[in-house]
Motif scaffolding. Structure first.
Motif, PDB file in Angstrom:
ATOM      1  N   GLY A 205      34.648  17.482  37.023  1.00 44.62           N
ATOM      2  CA  GLY A 205      35.085  17.023  35.945  1.00 44.62           C
ATOM      3  C   GLY A 205      34.772  15.600  35.456  1.00 44.62           C
ATOM      4  N   ARG A 206      34.051  14.970  36.299  1.00 50.07           N
ATOM      5  CA  ARG A 206      33.826  13.481  36.064  1.00 50.07           C
ATOM      6  C   ARG A 206      31.937  13.472  35.875  1.00 50.07           C
ATOM      7  NH1 ARG A 206      37.840  10.713  33.895  1.00 50.07           N
ATOM      8  NH2 ARG A 206      39.465  12.441  34.344  1.00 50.07           N
ATOM      9  N   LYS A 207      31.354  13.196  34.862  1.00 49.51           N
ATOM     10  CA  LYS A 207      29.903  13.000  34.599  1.00 49.51           C
ATOM     11  C   LYS A 207      29.536  11.881  35.171  1.00 49.51           C
ATOM     12  CE  LYS A 207      29.873  17.108  32.355  1.00 49.51           C
ATOM     13  NZ  LYS A 207      30.085  18.247  33.274  1.00 49.51           N
ATOM     14  N   ASP A 208      28.144  11.762  35.624  1.00 50.43           N
ATOM     15  CA  ASP A 208      27.616  10.613  36.183  1.00 50.43           C
ATOM     16  C   ASP A 208      26.294  10.471  35.359  1.00 50.43           C
ATOM     17  OD1 ASP A 208      26.558   9.650  39.228  1.00 50.43           O
ATOM     18  OD2 ASP A 208      24.961   9.837  37.877  1.00 50.43           O
ATOM     19  N   ARG A 209      26.407   8.903  34.675  1.00 54.57           N
ATOM     20  CA  ARG A 209      25.340   8.705  33.791  1.00 54.57           C
ATOM     21  C   ARG A 209      23.856   8.858  34.301  1.00 54.57           C
ATOM     22  NH1 ARG A 209      24.618   5.511  29.273  1.00 54.57           N
ATOM     23  NH2 ARG A 209      26.794   5.436  28.831  1.00 54.57           N
ATOM     24  N   ASP A 210      23.645   8.284  35.382  1.00 54.35           N
ATOM     25  CA  ASP A 210      21.968   8.828  35.980  1.00 54.35           C
ATOM     26  C   ASP A 210      21.692  10.091  36.091  1.00 54.35           C
ATOM     27  OD1 ASP A 210      21.876   5.986  35.946  1.00 54.35           O
ATOM     28  OD2 ASP A 210      22.282   5.941  38.251  1.00 54.35           O
ATOM     29  N   LYS A 211      22.680  10.933  36.705  1.00 57.33           N
ATOM     30  CA  LYS A 211      22.286  12.474  36.608  1.00 57.33           C
ATOM     31  C   LYS A 211      22.380  12.956  35.239  1.00 57.33           C
ATOM     32  CE  LYS A 211      24.744  13.315  41.040  1.00 57.33           C
ATOM     33  NZ  LYS A 211      25.588  13.643  41.706  1.00 57.33           N
ATOM     34  N   LEU A 212      23.000  12.746  34.297  1.00 54.74           N
ATOM     35  CA  LEU A 212      22.728  12.928  32.997  1.00 54.74           C
ATOM     36  C   LEU A 212      21.481  12.828  32.312  1.00 54.74           C
ATOM     37  CD1 LEU A 212      26.248  12.699  30.985  1.00 54.74           C
ATOM     38  CD2 LEU A 212      24.849  14.645  31.111  1.00 54.74           C
ATOM     39  N   ALA A 213      21.281  11.434  32.309  1.00 53.21           N
ATOM     40  CA  ALA A 213      20.272  10.968  31.765  1.00 53.21           C
ATOM     41  C   ALA A 213      18.899  11.488  32.300  1.00 53.21           C
ATOM     42  CB  ALA A 213      19.979   9.626  32.176  1.00 53.21           C
ATOM     43  N   GLY A 214      18.850  11.916  33.389  1.00 51.80           N
ATOM     44  CA  GLY A 214      17.826  12.394  34.261  1.00 51.80           C
ATOM     45  C   GLY A 214      17.589  13.873  33.683  1.00 51.80           C
ATOM     46  N   PHE A 215      18.533  14.600  33.641  1.00 50.86           N
ATOM     47  CA  PHE A 215      18.523  15.977  33.138  1.00 50.86           C
ATOM     48  C   PHE A 215      18.046  16.180  31.923  1.00 50.86           C
ATOM     49  CE2 PHE A 215      20.239  19.763  31.471  1.00 50.86           C
ATOM     50  CZ  PHE A 215      20.128  20.636  32.585  1.00 50.86           C
ATOM     51  N   ILE A 216      18.427  15.227  30.976  1.00 52.08           N
ATOM     52  CA  ILE A 216      17.830  15.581  29.656  1.00 52.08           C
ATOM     53  C   ILE A 216      16.504  14.983  29.484  1.00 52.08           C
ATOM     54  CG2 ILE A 216      18.506  14.569  27.376  1.00 52.08           C
ATOM     55  CD1 ILE A 216      21.429  14.570  27.864  1.00 52.08           C
ATOM     56  N   ARG A 217      16.233  14.000  30.190  1.00 50.15           N
ATOM     57  CA  ARG A 217      14.890  13.434  29.946  1.00 50.15           C
ATOM     58  C   ARG A 217      13.829  14.517  30.795  1.00 50.15           C
ATOM     59  NH1 ARG A 217      15.569   8.882  33.033  1.00 50.15           N
ATOM     60  NH2 ARG A 217      15.077  10.072  34.675  1.00 50.15           N
ATOM     61  N   ASN A 218      14.041  14.897  31.939  1.00 49.87           N
ATOM     62  CA  ASN A 218      13.340  15.939  32.491  1.00 49.87           C
ATOM     63  C   ASN A 218      13.354  17.243  31.855  1.00 49.87           C
ATOM     64  OD1 ASN A 218      12.878  13.957  34.471  1.00 49.87           O
ATOM     65  ND2 ASN A 218      14.087  14.961  36.104  1.00 49.87           N
ATOM     66  N   ALA A 219      14.252  17.709  31.129  1.00 45.61           N
ATOM     67  CA  ALA A 219      14.237  18.934  30.533  1.00 45.61           C
ATOM     68  C   ALA A 219      13.167  18.882  29.227  1.00 45.61           C
ATOM     69  CB  ALA A 219      15.767  19.198  30.024  1.00 45.61           C
ATOM     70  N   ARG A 220      13.522  17.730  28.675  1.00 40.50           N
ATOM     71  CA  ARG A 220      12.494  17.663  27.536  1.00 40.50           C
ATOM     72  C   ARG A 220      11.261  17.465  27.608  1.00 40.50           C
ATOM     73  NH1 ARG A 220      15.997  18.056  23.446  1.00 40.50           N
ATOM     74  NH2 ARG A 220      18.086  17.155  23.424  1.00 40.50           N
ATOM     75  N   ALA A 221      10.848  16.822  29.052  1.00 39.33           N
ATOM     76  CA  ALA A 221       9.284  16.608  29.267  1.00 39.33           C
ATOM     77  C   ALA A 221       8.936  17.976  29.803  1.00 39.33           C
ATOM     78  CB  ALA A 221       9.355  15.806  30.517  1.00 39.33           C
TER      79      ALA A 221
END
Ligand SMILES: O=C(O)c1ccccc1NCC(=O)[C@H](O)[C@H](O)COP(=O)(O)O
Length: 227
Positions: A205-221
């Motif tokens: 129930g608590r998001k992690d900024r680094d994991k979120l940023a990495g997920f979005i960056r890697n998915a788009r790439a």
């Protein structure tokens, strides 16, 4: 590449996901340790950008119950996570005069091997024939757990089943994704979208900024290579 960050429980996390570039944020109304109420989500949605989809995940089969939560919580789309009856999608379409997004979850039972492939194939055919759904979300089912499992299904085994599905259906891949494997899933299945809950958390129930940023960056790439 459409990206949904699911199982948000608070405004800070939902805003962080949208600031980092998510296209949709999800709220779980089905039984879960990340479950939220319509009243709680109503405190979050007015503060989100108009352009982000606000998706409620429901296991209810009652259109009236879902519709009431949609209105109270200010949702723009629903994810039907409890079954695949086209009648429910049709009823919701009628009630909202086609102005609500509808995503149908199809579960891939990770413990059931070839049986799972057969079941998913049949479900996709039925959904295609219904003409009531435009987006499907393939999620892992682990035992009785139908969401937020953190377990991925066998993408290589699923590739054939999912690529033979109706091209009209937009496919979203979920289940056990995180920043380190999302590219592999995209390259294997070339989905329209991806969805993640536990893989971008620091605690349930608590998001992690680094994991979120990495997920979005890697998915788009990865999507730019897959196309
Ligand atoms: O996320 C949950 O806790 C959940 C529980 C019960 C039903 C649905 C749930 N989530 C729905 C989603 O769309 C999740 O994003 C999806 O199951 C992926 O979860 P994860 O494997 O943790 O990324």
């Amino acid at each position: 590449m459409w990206i949904k960050i699911c199982a948000n429980t608070n405004l800070d996390d939902a805003q962080m996901a949208t600031e980092l570039g998510a296209d949709a944020v999800g709220f779980v109304f089905a039984p879960s340790r990340r479950r939220v109420t319509a009243k709680e989500v109503a405190q979050i949605t007015p503060h989100l950008s108009e352009s982000v989809e606000r998706i409620g995940v429901f296991d209810s089969r009652y259109a009236e119950e879902i519709a009431a939560a949609v209105r109270e919580a200010g949702l723009s789309a629903v994810q039907l996570h409890g079954g695949e009856e086209p009648v429910l999608a049709r009823r919701l379409n009628e009630m909202f005069e086609g102005k609500i997004g509808i995503i149908q979850t199809v579960h891939w039972a990770v413990d059931e091997g070839e049986e799972s492939a057969k079941a998913v194939r049949q479900r996709l055919k039925a959904i295609e024939a219904s003409h009531a759904i435009e987006r499907i979300l393939i999620d892992s089912k682990v035992g009785q757990a139908t969401g937020g499992t953190g377990v991925s299904f066998d993408w290589a085994a699923a590739r054939d089943v999912l690529s033979n599905g109706d091209r009209r259906l937009k496919m979203i891949v979920a289940g056990g994704l995180h920043s380190q494997n999302v590219a592999e899933a995209i390259l294997e299945l070339n989905p329209w979208g991806v969805d993640v809950a536990s893989g971008v958390e620091k605690a349930p129930g608590r998001k992690d900024r680094d994991k979120l940023a990495g997920f979005i960056r890697n998915a788009r790439a990865a999507k730019s290579i897959a196309q």
